[in-house]
Design a protein around this motif. Structure first.
Motif, PDB file in Angstrom:
ATOM      1  N   UNK A   1       0.840  -1.196   0.000  1.00  0.00           N
ATOM      2  CA  UNK A   1       0.000   0.000   0.000  1.00  0.00           C
ATOM      3  C   UNK A   1       0.876   1.247   0.000  1.00  0.00           C
ATOM      4  N   UNK A   2       0.600   2.125  -0.952  1.00  0.00           N
ATOM      5  CA  UNK A   2       1.264   3.424  -1.031  1.00  0.00           C
ATOM      6  C   UNK A   2       0.207   4.512  -0.824  1.00  0.00           C
ATOM      7  N   UNK A   3       0.593   5.744  -0.539  1.00  0.00           N
ATOM      8  CA  UNK A   3      -0.399   6.806  -0.362  1.00  0.00           C
ATOM      9  C   UNK A   3      -1.382   6.930  -1.535  1.00  0.00           C
ATOM     10  N   UNK A   4      -0.892   6.673  -2.748  1.00  0.00           N
ATOM     11  CA  UNK A   4      -1.763   6.803  -3.915  1.00  0.00           C
ATOM     12  C   UNK A   4      -2.573   5.563  -4.237  1.00  0.00           C
ATOM     13  N   UNK A   5      -2.347   4.472  -3.509  1.00  0.00           N
ATOM     14  CA  UNK A   5      -3.068   3.226  -3.785  1.00  0.00           C
ATOM     15  C   UNK A   5      -2.138   2.028  -3.722  1.00  0.00           C
ATOM     16  N   UNK A   6      -2.660   0.874  -4.072  1.00  0.00           N
ATOM     17  CA  UNK A   6      -1.865  -0.355  -4.001  1.00  0.00           C
ATOM     18  C   UNK A   6      -0.910  -0.468  -5.180  1.00  0.00           C
TER      19      UNK A   6
END
Length: 255
Positions: A103-108
């Motif tokens: 998971x990243x801030x912008x999405x998976x």
């Protein structure tokens, strides 16, 4: 977060992963749609996968957010043994047999892992998709910068390697899907038919056989290749779609 910011986020994470992989990063190749994105960036583009014809028709497939990584492995590989450990340390978890996600801030972010088909699966550091054209792709490569302003690079396949993988995917794995034909057209348009022709010629019989299959796929406007390309151009008028299909035929005829 915009689409381009999301793409930049993926590249930053990929860059940091390559740094953590150490020497193994030197034998890791990016394959799939993100090859087009980085070839575009390398030439001053944004990374959007798109086609623009000589008549001004523009068709986009957008950004590619899923890195596909091919590892140059040969049997038991001591340097590769740390791969699962590095992935876990960076927050990845296995979400499919050959996929790790984070998971990243912008999405998976999804990483799909590949290895040469001739490597014994029991000798791999983690499960990977066996790739028939891996050795061909790994034979010739060039490195491009992942993140502007940073020296870290990643390997990309040459024209024969990229097109061989895409053509096989269209022929054997995803015959009903359209993205592989679109990506082949976009790649030849991006790097230029002369460069592709040189790569085909340098590959001898393999290159000649691949050229024949590509010409068969794009041999006229009703062939599967051009039909797949215009599937992305539903908003265009019929006449513009016909021009786009003819542009695909004309481009591959230059090979």
């Amino acid at each position: 977060m915009t689409d381009e910011e999301r793409f930049d986020e993926i590249l930053r994470e990929l860059s940091e992963l390559m740094l953590d992989l150490g020497d193994l990063a030197n034998r890791t190749m990016l394959i799939g749609g993100q090859v087009l994105a980085l070839e575009s960036r390398h030439r001053g583009g944004t990374g959007v996968i798109a086609i623009e014809t000589a008549t001004g028709i523009v068709v986009e497939r957008g950004f590619s957010y899923e890195p596909d990584l091919l590892f140059d492995l040969d049997g038991a590989d001591i340097m590769a043994e740390r791969l699962p450990e590095v992935l876990r340390q960076r927050g990845y978890a296995r979400t499919r047999e050959f996929r790790w996600s984070k998971s990243l801030p912008g999405g998976q972010m999804d990483l799909d892992l590949f290895a040469p088909k001739d490597v014994d699966p029991d000798e791999l550091p983690t499960r990977m998709t066996p790739l028939p054209d891996a050795r061909l792709a790994l034979r010739r490569s060039h490195a491009v910068v992942l993140v502007e302003g940073k020296p870290l690079r990643i390997l990309l396949p040459d024209a024969v390697g990229f097109l061989a993988m895409k053509e096989r995917a269209k022929r054997e794995q995803r015959p009903d899907k359209t993205k592989d034909s679109f990506d082949m057209f976009a790649y030849v348009k991006l790097v230029g038919p002369q460069s592709v022709r040189t790569s085909l010629q340098q590959s001898g019989e393999v290159g000649r056989a691949l050229r024949d299959r590509l010409l068969s796929l794009f041999w006229n406007t009703e062939a599967p290749g051009p039909r797949d390309v215009i599937a992305y151009a539903a908003s265009l008028e019929k006449e513009e779609q016909e021009l786009l299909a003819q542009a695909a035929v004309d481009l591959f005829a230059e090979l």
